[in-house]
Design a protein around this motif. Sequence first.
Motif, PDB file in Angstrom:
ATOM      1  N   GLN A  67      73.385  27.614  56.052  1.00 60.91           N
ATOM      2  CA  GLN A  67      72.557  28.795  55.826  1.00 60.91           C
ATOM      3  C   GLN A  67      71.856  29.129  57.134  1.00 60.91           C
ATOM      4  N   ASN A  72      71.715  34.018  54.970  1.00 64.32           N
ATOM      5  CA  ASN A  72      73.140  34.179  54.688  1.00 64.32           C
ATOM      6  C   ASN A  72      73.836  32.816  54.687  1.00 64.32           C
ATOM      7  N   ILE A  73      74.725  32.628  53.723  1.00 62.69           N
ATOM      8  CA  ILE A  73      75.464  31.376  53.616  1.00 62.69           C
ATOM      9  C   ILE A  73      76.799  31.535  54.319  1.00 62.69           C
TER      10      ILE A  73
END
Length: 127
Positions: A67, A72-73
């Motif tokens: 992350q 955002n992953i």
Amino acid sequence: MMRNIYYQFGKRNFLNCKIVKLIIIFIVLLGLIMPFPHFFRDTYIVTIANKRVITRGNIDTYLIYTQNKDGNIKIFKNTNSLIEFKINSNDVYWGLIINRKYEIKAYGLSIPLLSYYQNIVRVRGVD
């Protein structure tokens, strides 16, 4: 009769054979496509969220779930690469600690729909 068969594959007719031409085209295309992902390189500063090992046959693929600071992953794979002279994917995987921040250098294209992720080349801890 046997003499005619050997004559067909003589020096003059060998390169005129369609199968040989297809094999040569295949080898040339393979030589052009294989290094293609290595042209796309990025550096990320991420926090490790989770890790996973996928075993298919006798080959292990290590997936690293991260992350970034925006939330955002991003998923990376961690496999050995002879072109990159990387043979320590096992050590990299077990050296990564969950909830720690790292700078990751990776190459390739990320297409999650096809289960194709960027491969990690180098990892460095960040404070």
